[in-house]
Design a protein around this motif. Sequence first.
Motif, PDB file in Angstrom:
ATOM      1  N   ALA A 151      72.068  46.171 -49.548  1.00  0.00           N
ATOM      2  CA  ALA A 151      73.120  46.191 -48.532  1.00  0.00           C
ATOM      3  C   ALA A 151      73.244  44.849 -47.823  1.00  0.00           C
ATOM      4  O   ALA A 151      72.314  44.043 -47.795  1.00  0.00           O
ATOM      5  CB  ALA A 151      72.827  47.295 -47.512  1.00  0.00           C
ATOM      6  N   ASN A 152      74.440  44.628 -47.251  1.00  0.00           N
ATOM      7  CA  ASN A 152      74.731  43.435 -46.453  1.00  0.00           C
ATOM      8  C   ASN A 152      74.594  42.150 -47.267  1.00  0.00           C
ATOM      9  O   ASN A 152      74.175  41.115 -46.749  1.00  0.00           O
ATOM     10  CB  ASN A 152      73.824  43.373 -45.219  1.00  0.00           C
ATOM     11  CG  ASN A 152      74.420  42.523 -44.107  1.00  0.00           C
ATOM     12  OD1 ASN A 152      75.640  42.421 -43.964  1.00  0.00           O
ATOM     13  ND2 ASN A 152      73.564  41.885 -43.332  1.00  0.00           N
ATOM     14  N   LYS A 153      74.970  42.230 -48.542  1.00  0.00           N
ATOM     15  CA  LYS A 153      74.879  41.072 -49.431  1.00  0.00           C
ATOM     16  C   LYS A 153      76.150  40.942 -50.257  1.00  0.00           C
ATOM     17  O   LYS A 153      76.879  41.913 -50.468  1.00  0.00           O
ATOM     18  CB  LYS A 153      73.662  41.189 -50.357  1.00  0.00           C
ATOM     19  CG  LYS A 153      72.327  41.153 -49.625  1.00  0.00           C
ATOM     20  CD  LYS A 153      71.161  41.341 -50.583  1.00  0.00           C
ATOM     21  CE  LYS A 153      69.830  41.149 -49.897  1.00  0.00           C
ATOM     22  NZ  LYS A 153      69.558  42.193 -48.901  1.00  0.00           N
ATOM     23  N   ILE A 154      76.417  39.726 -50.714  1.00  0.00           N
ATOM     24  CA  ILE A 154      77.540  39.439 -51.597  1.00  0.00           C
ATOM     25  C   ILE A 154      76.974  38.980 -52.935  1.00  0.00           C
ATOM     26  O   ILE A 154      76.223  38.000 -52.991  1.00  0.00           O
ATOM     27  CB  ILE A 154      78.460  38.364 -51.007  1.00  0.00           C
ATOM     28  CG1 ILE A 154      78.978  38.798 -49.634  1.00  0.00           C
ATOM     29  CG2 ILE A 154      79.628  38.092 -51.947  1.00  0.00           C
ATOM     30  CD1 ILE A 154      79.804  37.741 -48.919  1.00  0.00           C
ATOM     31  N   TYR A 155      77.338  39.673 -54.002  1.00  0.00           N
ATOM     32  CA  TYR A 155      76.805  39.382 -55.334  1.00  0.00           C
ATOM     33  C   TYR A 155      77.824  38.622 -56.177  1.00  0.00           C
ATOM     34  O   TYR A 155      79.034  38.826 -56.054  1.00  0.00           O
ATOM     35  CB  TYR A 155      76.405  40.687 -56.033  1.00  0.00           C
ATOM     36  CG  TYR A 155      75.211  41.354 -55.410  1.00  0.00           C
ATOM     37  CD1 TYR A 155      73.935  41.124 -55.900  1.00  0.00           C
ATOM     38  CD2 TYR A 155      75.364  42.196 -54.314  1.00  0.00           C
ATOM     39  CE1 TYR A 155      72.832  41.727 -55.320  1.00  0.00           C
ATOM     40  CE2 TYR A 155      74.263  42.805 -53.720  1.00  0.00           C
ATOM     41  CZ  TYR A 155      72.995  42.560 -54.233  1.00  0.00           C
ATOM     42  OH  TYR A 155      71.906  43.154 -53.641  1.00  0.00           O
ATOM     43  N   PHE A 156      77.308  37.762 -57.042  1.00  0.00           N
ATOM     44  CA  PHE A 156      78.150  36.938 -57.901  1.00  0.00           C
ATOM     45  C   PHE A 156      77.690  37.070 -59.349  1.00  0.00           C
ATOM     46  O   PHE A 156      76.516  37.366 -59.606  1.00  0.00           O
ATOM     47  CB  PHE A 156      78.049  35.466 -57.478  1.00  0.00           C
ATOM     48  CG  PHE A 156      78.429  35.222 -56.044  1.00  0.00           C
ATOM     49  CD1 PHE A 156      79.740  34.957 -55.699  1.00  0.00           C
ATOM     50  CD2 PHE A 156      77.467  35.280 -55.037  1.00  0.00           C
ATOM     51  CE1 PHE A 156      80.098  34.754 -54.373  1.00  0.00           C
ATOM     52  CE2 PHE A 156      77.808  35.073 -53.713  1.00  0.00           C
ATOM     53  CZ  PHE A 156      79.131  34.808 -53.382  1.00  0.00           C
ATOM     54  N   PRO A 157      78.593  36.830 -60.322  1.00  0.00           N
ATOM     55  CA  PRO A 157      78.197  36.886 -61.739  1.00  0.00           C
ATOM     56  C   PRO A 157      77.504  35.595 -62.153  1.00  0.00           C
ATOM     57  O   PRO A 157      77.811  34.996 -63.180  1.00  0.00           O
ATOM     58  CB  PRO A 157      79.539  37.073 -62.455  1.00  0.00           C
ATOM     59  CG  PRO A 157      80.511  36.359 -61.591  1.00  0.00           C
ATOM     60  CD  PRO A 157      80.036  36.570 -60.174  1.00  0.00           C
ATOM     61  N   ARG A 158      76.575  35.152 -61.331  1.00  0.00           N
ATOM     62  CA  ARG A 158      75.844  33.916 -61.566  1.00  0.00           C
ATOM     63  C   ARG A 158      74.349  34.199 -61.653  1.00  0.00           C
ATOM     64  O   ARG A 158      73.859  35.154 -61.044  1.00  0.00           O
ATOM     65  CB  ARG A 158      76.072  32.915 -60.421  1.00  0.00           C
ATOM     66  CG  ARG A 158      77.459  32.295 -60.410  1.00  0.00           C
ATOM     67  CD  ARG A 158      77.623  31.370 -59.213  1.00  0.00           C
ATOM     68  NE  ARG A 158      78.857  30.600 -59.285  1.00  0.00           N
ATOM     69  CZ  ARG A 158      78.949  29.393 -59.808  1.00  0.00           C
ATOM     70  NH1 ARG A 158      77.867  28.802 -60.319  1.00  0.00           N
ATOM     71  NH2 ARG A 158      80.106  28.757 -59.839  1.00  0.00           N
TER      72      ARG A 158
END
Length: 206
Positions: A151-158
């Motif tokens: 939670a409270n995170k932003i995920y990237f396809p990296r």
Amino acid sequence: MVVGFTTRGEWQVYVHFVAREPSWRRFHLLKVSDDSSRSFHFATLYARNLYALYNNGGLDFIDTDNEQYAWRKVLANGPSSSCGSLTQNFLMKCDQQLLQVIMSEIGEHVEVFKLNNDSTEWEKTESLGRYAIYICGNSCLCMEAKMPIMANKIYFPRVHSDNRKTVFYSLETRRYQTSNVEESFVNFMGTTYHINPHVWIEPSWS
């Protein structure tokens, strides 16, 4: 709902309601010659209406519940951001709100704003609560985290170039990290796309 924007002398939006109508609806927005710099992206269905970002993070609104549609140009201007001039903007629905994420070119600044529905202005928010955001160049979504640690995170396809683990940005620490690794970093330097091209897809858990 499937949405597509096209430009053939004028901006048009095509909308298809899957399993409900046999054809696409077409709505004329504006002539390109009237505003050649305008572009639309990240169409988001919210409260039976269609919203889309344009150019600098401003918000346009299309009433898809109306047979004739109703387009409201510049429902809200872009939020005031400290990310600089070269930014990426992402629009998504999160629970009962519209969110916009603004990032600088290589990710050194990240800001999250929520739309104040009463005043049609953007307010900066410091926390996503129990939600997590998933962002890439072609799609973005916000959903309740399946585990509290997500939670409270932003995920990237990296992935990190060294450990090959998924990269995320923590709104709590204001830094990037990879899963199960305590080391943090300030931008996308030292990371690479896991697969390119790529897209996030929201699963059905039922």
